[in-house]
Design an enzyme around this catalytic site. Sequence first.
Site, PDB file in Angstrom:
ATOM      1  N   PRO A 146       1.550   2.351   4.449  1.00  0.00           N
ATOM      2  CG  PRO A 146       1.209   1.218   6.449  1.00  0.00           C
ATOM      3  CD  PRO A 146       0.547   1.542   5.147  1.00  0.00           C
ATOM      4  CG  ASN A 147       6.523   2.221   7.427  1.00  0.00           C
ATOM      5  OD1 ASN A 147       6.872   3.258   7.986  1.00  0.00           O
ATOM      6  ND2 ASN A 147       5.836   1.283   8.052  1.00  0.00           N
TER       7      ASN A 147
ATOM      8  NE  ARG B  86       9.629  -0.554   5.088  1.00  0.00           N
ATOM      9  CZ  ARG B  86       8.476  -1.098   4.743  1.00  0.00           C
ATOM     10  NH1 ARG B  86       7.883  -0.711   3.638  1.00  0.00           N
ATOM     11  NH2 ARG B  86       7.911  -1.980   5.515  1.00  0.00           N
TER      12      ARG B  86
ATOM     13  CE1 TYR C  36       9.205  -4.564   1.547  1.00  0.00           C
ATOM     14  CE2 TYR C  36      10.574  -3.606   3.269  1.00  0.00           C
ATOM     15  CZ  TYR C  36       9.494  -4.358   2.892  1.00  0.00           C
ATOM     16  OH  TYR C  36       8.679  -4.921   3.830  1.00  0.00           O
TER      17      TYR C  36
ATOM     18  CG  ASN D 161       2.533  -2.553  -1.217  1.00  0.00           C
ATOM     19  OD1 ASN D 161       2.106  -3.124  -0.210  1.00  0.00           O
ATOM     20  ND2 ASN D 161       3.797  -2.606  -1.590  1.00  0.00           N
TER      21      ASN D 161
ATOM     22  CB  ALA E  27       2.272  -2.966   8.027  1.00  0.00           C
TER      23      ALA E  27
ATOM     24  CD  GLU F  26      -2.615  -8.580  -2.148  1.00  0.00           C
ATOM     25  OE1 GLU F  26      -2.318  -7.852  -1.185  1.00  0.00           O
ATOM     26  OE2 GLU F  26      -2.693  -9.818  -2.047  1.00  0.00           O
TER      27      GLU F  26
ATOM     28  CG  HIS G  67       2.274  -7.664  -0.923  1.00  0.00           C
ATOM     29  ND1 HIS G  67       2.093  -6.679   0.022  1.00  0.00           N
ATOM     30  CD2 HIS G  67       1.085  -8.254  -1.096  1.00  0.00           C
ATOM     31  CE1 HIS G  67       0.841  -6.696   0.419  1.00  0.00           C
ATOM     32  NE2 HIS G  67       0.191  -7.637  -0.244  1.00  0.00           N
TER      33      HIS G  67
ATOM     34  NE  ARG H  53       9.744  -9.720   4.542  1.00  0.00           N
ATOM     35  CZ  ARG H  53       9.462  -8.413   4.629  1.00  0.00           C
ATOM     36  NH1 ARG H  53       8.657  -7.842   3.729  1.00  0.00           N
ATOM     37  NH2 ARG H  53       9.967  -7.688   5.610  1.00  0.00           N
TER      38      ARG H  53
HETATM   39  C1  DQA Z   1       5.042  -5.114   1.714  1.00  0.00           C
HETATM   40  C2  DQA Z   1       5.104  -6.336   2.632  1.00  0.00           C
HETATM   41  C3  DQA Z   1       4.495  -6.017   3.994  1.00  0.00           C
HETATM   42  O1  DQA Z   1       4.546  -7.158   4.833  1.00  0.00           O
HETATM   43  C4  DQA Z   1       5.253  -4.908   4.656  1.00  0.00           C
HETATM   44  O2  DQA Z   1       4.649  -4.564   5.897  1.00  0.00           O
HETATM   45  C5  DQA Z   1       5.415  -3.714   3.799  1.00  0.00           C
HETATM   46  C6  DQA Z   1       5.681  -3.899   2.363  1.00  0.00           C
HETATM   47  C7  DQA Z   1       5.754  -5.363   0.382  1.00  0.00           C
HETATM   48  O3  DQA Z   1       5.545  -4.573  -0.533  1.00  0.00           O
HETATM   49  O4  DQA Z   1       6.542  -6.303   0.266  1.00  0.00           O
HETATM   50  O5  DQA Z   1       5.425  -2.586   4.265  1.00  0.00           O
HETATM   51  O6  DQA Z   1       3.688  -4.835   1.411  1.00  0.00           O
END
Ligand code: DQA
Length: 156
Positions: A9-10, A17, A22, A73, A76, A97, A99, A106
Amino acid sequence: MKIVVIQGPNLNMLGVRETNIYGPMKLEQIHAQMKEVAGQNGAEIEFFQSNLEGELVDKIQECYGEAHGIIINAAAYTHTSIAIRDAISAVNIPTIEVHISNIHRREDFRKENMIAAVCSSSVIGFGPFGYHLAMMGVLQIMNEMKAAVKAQEQQA
Ligand code: DQA
């Protein structure tokens, strides 16, 4: 050899964003770079993004018998989703995975990680370059597996 890249998501909002966290790169740009590297290494690559947990679970399940490596990835859902963890565990495909941000530096709730323990490895905090590192990792794992199968065949 097929790699499936699964984005949670996102991540479709990358480039817009929280660019202070990011960075400015869009998801399409990250994927274009990955496609090029996959091509250079003779690997097929597929990309999938969803904001919905169930769709991510469905996609992981679809990888069974289809993909040789997964890069995910879970965004959240990393911090909450036992369903995604179980799906990764169920298909038993080498999974890395990613991030983009360093989740350990964080908020405390981002330190909780439901999926790391069922992944081959984690790439954390390198920005979008982390996807490239994950590609290198997944290609290495796939090559090692190929070599192991060949060695077994030669012994038989
Ligand atoms: C994320 C880190 C997560 O905590 C966050 O909710 C994201 C992006 C990252 O790529 O740093 O959406 O996975």
